[in-house]
Design an enzyme around this catalytic site. Structure first.
Site, PDB file in Angstrom:
ATOM      1  N   ALA A  21      19.381   5.110  11.497  1.00  0.00           N
ATOM      2  CA  ALA A  21      20.474   4.144  11.346  1.00  0.00           C
ATOM      3  C   ALA A  21      20.643   3.213  12.545  1.00  0.00           C
ATOM      4  CB  ALA A  21      21.774   4.896  11.094  1.00  0.00           C
ATOM      5  N   SER A  22      19.985   3.549  13.680  1.00  0.00           N
ATOM      6  CA  SER A  22      20.121   2.634  14.812  1.00  0.00           C
ATOM      7  C   SER A  22      19.018   1.580  14.777  1.00  0.00           C
ATOM      8  CB  SER A  22      20.053   3.422  16.125  1.00  0.00           C
ATOM      9  OG  SER A  22      18.832   4.129  16.169  1.00  0.00           O
ATOM     10  N   LYS A 146       8.029   2.653   3.180  1.00  0.00           N
ATOM     11  CA  LYS A 146       6.632   2.591   3.562  1.00  0.00           C
ATOM     12  C   LYS A 146       6.515   2.640   5.084  1.00  0.00           C
ATOM     13  CE  LYS A 146       4.756  -1.602   3.643  1.00  0.00           C
ATOM     14  NZ  LYS A 146       5.054  -2.419   4.841  1.00  0.00           N
ATOM     15  N   HIS A 176       9.600  -3.069  -1.487  1.00  0.00           N
ATOM     16  CA  HIS A 176      10.697  -4.013  -1.705  1.00  0.00           C
ATOM     17  C   HIS A 176      10.285  -5.241  -2.522  1.00  0.00           C
ATOM     18  CE1 HIS A 176       9.168  -6.161   1.860  1.00  0.00           C
ATOM     19  NE2 HIS A 176       9.862  -7.195   1.454  1.00  0.00           N
ATOM     20  N   LYS A 180      12.337  -7.921  -5.800  1.00  0.00           N
ATOM     21  CA  LYS A 180      12.587  -9.377  -5.737  1.00  0.00           C
ATOM     22  C   LYS A 180      12.801  -9.910  -7.151  1.00  0.00           C
ATOM     23  CE  LYS A 180       9.842 -10.210  -1.560  1.00  0.00           C
ATOM     24  NZ  LYS A 180      10.724 -10.685  -0.523  1.00  0.00           N
ATOM     25  N   GLU A 214       2.467 -15.560   5.795  1.00  0.00           N
ATOM     26  CA  GLU A 214       3.632 -15.527   6.681  1.00  0.00           C
ATOM     27  C   GLU A 214       3.353 -16.452   7.857  1.00  0.00           C
ATOM     28  OE1 GLU A 214       5.921 -11.599   6.514  1.00  0.00           O
ATOM     29  OE2 GLU A 214       3.893 -11.005   7.044  1.00  0.00           O
ATOM     30  N   ASP A 233      -0.503  -2.695   5.658  1.00  0.00           N
ATOM     31  CA  ASP A 233       0.865  -3.227   5.717  1.00  0.00           C
ATOM     32  C   ASP A 233       1.232  -4.022   4.465  1.00  0.00           C
ATOM     33  OD1 ASP A 233       3.345  -3.668   7.088  1.00  0.00           O
ATOM     34  OD2 ASP A 233       2.686  -5.710   7.527  1.00  0.00           O
ATOM     35  N   HIS A 238       2.623  -4.240  -1.492  1.00  0.00           N
ATOM     36  CA  HIS A 238       3.114  -5.471  -2.117  1.00  0.00           C
ATOM     37  C   HIS A 238       2.047  -6.235  -2.917  1.00  0.00           C
ATOM     38  CE1 HIS A 238       6.149  -4.355   0.603  1.00  0.00           C
ATOM     39  NE2 HIS A 238       5.827  -5.120   1.628  1.00  0.00           N
TER      40      HIS A 238
HETATM   41  C1  BG6 Z   1       6.923  -5.638   5.031  1.00  0.00           C
HETATM   42  C2  BG6 Z   1       5.807  -5.688   6.031  1.00  0.00           C
HETATM   43  O1  BG6 Z   1       6.721  -4.595   4.116  1.00  0.00           O
HETATM   44  O2  BG6 Z   1       6.974  -6.867   4.324  1.00  0.00           O
HETATM   45  C3  BG6 Z   1       5.991  -6.863   6.971  1.00  0.00           C
HETATM   46  O3  BG6 Z   1       5.795  -4.476   6.782  1.00  0.00           O
HETATM   47  C4  BG6 Z   1       6.159  -8.146   6.206  1.00  0.00           C
HETATM   48  O4  BG6 Z   1       4.895  -6.967   7.868  1.00  0.00           O
HETATM   49  C5  BG6 Z   1       7.238  -7.991   5.141  1.00  0.00           C
HETATM   50  O5  BG6 Z   1       6.528  -9.165   7.116  1.00  0.00           O
HETATM   51  C6  BG6 Z   1       7.292  -9.193   4.224  1.00  0.00           C
HETATM   52  O6  BG6 Z   1       8.410  -9.104   3.403  1.00  0.00           O
HETATM   53  P1  BG6 Z   1       9.118 -10.407   2.861  1.00  0.00           P
HETATM   54  O7  BG6 Z   1      10.125  -9.904   1.885  1.00  0.00           O
HETATM   55  O8  BG6 Z   1       9.719 -11.106   4.041  1.00  0.00           O
HETATM   56  O9  BG6 Z   1       8.026 -11.215   2.226  1.00  0.00           O
END
Ligand code: BG6
Length: 489
Positions: A21-22, A146, A176, A180, A214, A233, A238
């Site tokens: 939590a920190s 993850k 995550h 979306k 990114e 990663d 994803h």
């Molecule tokens: C995370 C990765 O799961 O997803 C990060 O560990 C990445 O490295 C991120 O930046 C990207 O998520 P989003 O929602 O910003 O596209």
């Protein structure tokens, strides 16, 4: 419409215990998402949030870390533990007991592991030892962030510990991207419309491109990234989930089991990557210095916390095939990387060229093929690209975009994925979470690549690309060899 509702209401009271939590995830994502659910009046029954970490802090100190509604913050508490010291959990138990009585949460518990993976086993063991995994007239759920391991065997090892105390229906593995709105809308687009699904196959589709670009570098996560790299990663989770959503068969019903079964079936149909010609189907890259959004930025190897001779990849491009009736011979080109030209996540579906041109002097191949582009972020939209006649006295074809933009149409900012996913955990809906077999299949696909890279580091040295570009030249070669081009919007 009576069949639909936008806001499910939470009928059971509950307590969430957040381990870690920190940390960054708690303050950046988890607390804001829960606060948003609260202020949107979705959390109608009582609840509490108990933050847990090593740092010593009072409830008020914990609350002061967040900018949230005051009534919401009153339900946030904190206690510290030493994760691998069983005796330190007694204060957690006492506080949990006190809060469950105070908020009358009927011992409905959610444990969120926002801690580094090496801490998982200790935490899970202690939860199990203390009987906090038990469900009688209550629920007990565990959410796992993850990375789920660093390869198949370590993931299975982690699973063993989890499954010793929690059944599959209690485990929520988060990816995550599945939370979306734009990713879920690919499913609505495909299965809520008749006209597109009929052409969603190798008769009409030439190829598909999936991108997570990114503009940021590794930021303050160099330590994590150095031990993980981009394939683990972003691809293991994803990227493969995006692929599964755009290519899966329609489930008979969108419930957790049928939906996830179809996703796994799709992932299982991906042709295994052949180690023999790995270099021609997987490209590894690492950013060197360059200019991103007008700012000069340093190379990955110069980032604080990164080894000066690091050969960890910050970019991967790959070509995959799906061996089933629908997708036979349709290449899927995937690429993801840090410090690329811009921030962009999209799925672009390219249709075939028209079979014959009726326009004198314009060969069929010179007419831009149709495409449908799902921009998942930013500027969330769906675009259909098609050709029109430019107003002039000759036949002049021009491709334009028919665009649906979420913000223009709905006039709202899209919610963060964590809001949806946390709500689903509270409601007990695991559709958008990764099932055990799902996680296993993705590791099975990537394991041979990781092994090969690890065993022959010299051969697979990452290709350098300037920060602010679209990746190394070799990634262009990967697709251009097939007579196609990456989108560089
Ligand atoms: C995370 C990765 O799961 O997803 C990060 O560990 C990445 O490295 C991120 O930046 C990207 O998520 P989003 O929602 O910003 O596209």
């Amino acid at each position: 419409m009576q069949f639909q509702t936008c806001f499910p209401s939470v009928e059971s009271p509950f307590g969430i215990v957040i381990f870690g939590a920190s940390g960054d995830l708690t303050s950046r994502k988890l607390i804001p998402a829960l606060c948003q659910l609260y202020t949107s009046n979705i959390l109608r029954r009582d609840f509490f949030i108990l933050g847990v970490a090593r740092t010593k802090m009072s409830d008020d100190e914990f609350r002061s870390r967040f900018k949230c509604d005051g009534e919401f913050l009153k339900r946030c508490y904190y206690t510290s533990v030493v994760y691998d010291d069983p005796s330190s959990y007694s204060s957690l138990i006492e506080k949990l007991d006190f809060l469950e009585k105070r908020h009358r949460t009927n011992r409905n518990r959610i444990f969120y592991l926002a801690v580094p993976p090496e801490v998982y086993p200790h935490t899970v063991e202690n939860l199990g030892r203390l009987g906090l995994n038990r469900e009688e007239h209550n629920f007990s759920r565990i959410v796992v962030e993850k990375p789920f391991g660093r390869d198949l065997s370590s993931a299975l090892e982690l699973e063993k510990t989890l499954q010793r105390y929690f059944s599959e229906s209690q485990i929520y593995r988060i990816d995550h991207y599945l939370g979306k709105e734009t990713v879920q809308n690919v499913l609505i687009f495909r299965f809520g419309n008749f006209i597109f699904e009929e052409i969603w196959n190798n008769k009409f589709i030439d190829h598909v491109q999936i991108t997570i670009a990114e503009d940021i570098g590794v930021e303050h996560r160099a330590g994590y990234f150095e031990s993980v790299g981009l394939l683990r990663d972003l691809f293991q989770n994803h990227m493969l989930q995006m692929l599964s959503i755009v290519a899966m068969e329609p489930p008979s019903l969108m419930d957790a089991e049928s939906f996830r079964t179809e996703r796994v079936k799709l992932l299982k149909s991906i042709r295994p990557l052949s180690v023999k010609d790995l270099k021609s189907v997987v490209v590894r890259g690492q950013y060197s210095s360059g200019t991103v959004n007008g700012k000069v930025v340093r190379a990955y190897r110069e980032e604080p916390g990164v080894a000066s001779d690091s050969n960890v990849e910050t970019f991967v491009a790959m070509k995959l095939f799906i061996d089933n009736w629908r997708w036979s011979n349709v290449p899927f080109y995937l690429r993801a990387g840090k410090r690329l030209a811009k921030r962009l996540a999209e799925i672009a579906v390219f249709f075939k060229n028209i079979p014959h041109s009726v326009f004198p002097n314009i060969p069929a191949g010179a007419i831009e093929p149709n495409a449908i582009v799902f921009t998942l972020q930013p500027d969330e939209s769906i675009v259909l690209k098609f050709n029109v006649k430019r107003p002039c006295p000759t036949i002049f074809l021009e491709q334009l975009d028919m665009r649906f933009k979420y913000e223009d149409y709905f006039g709202v900012k899209l919610p963060d994925a964590y809001e949806r996913l946390l709500l689903d955990v509270i409601l007990g809906d695991s559709s958008l979470f990764v099932r055990k077999d799902d996680m296993e299949v993705s590791w099975q696909l990537l394991d041979p690549v990781l092994k090969e890279w690890q065993e022959k580091p010299k051969l697979y040295e990452p290709h350098l690309y300037p920060a602010g570009s679209w990746g190394p030249k070799e990634a262009d070669d990967l697709i251009e060899r097939d007579g196609r081009k990456w989108r560089k919007p």
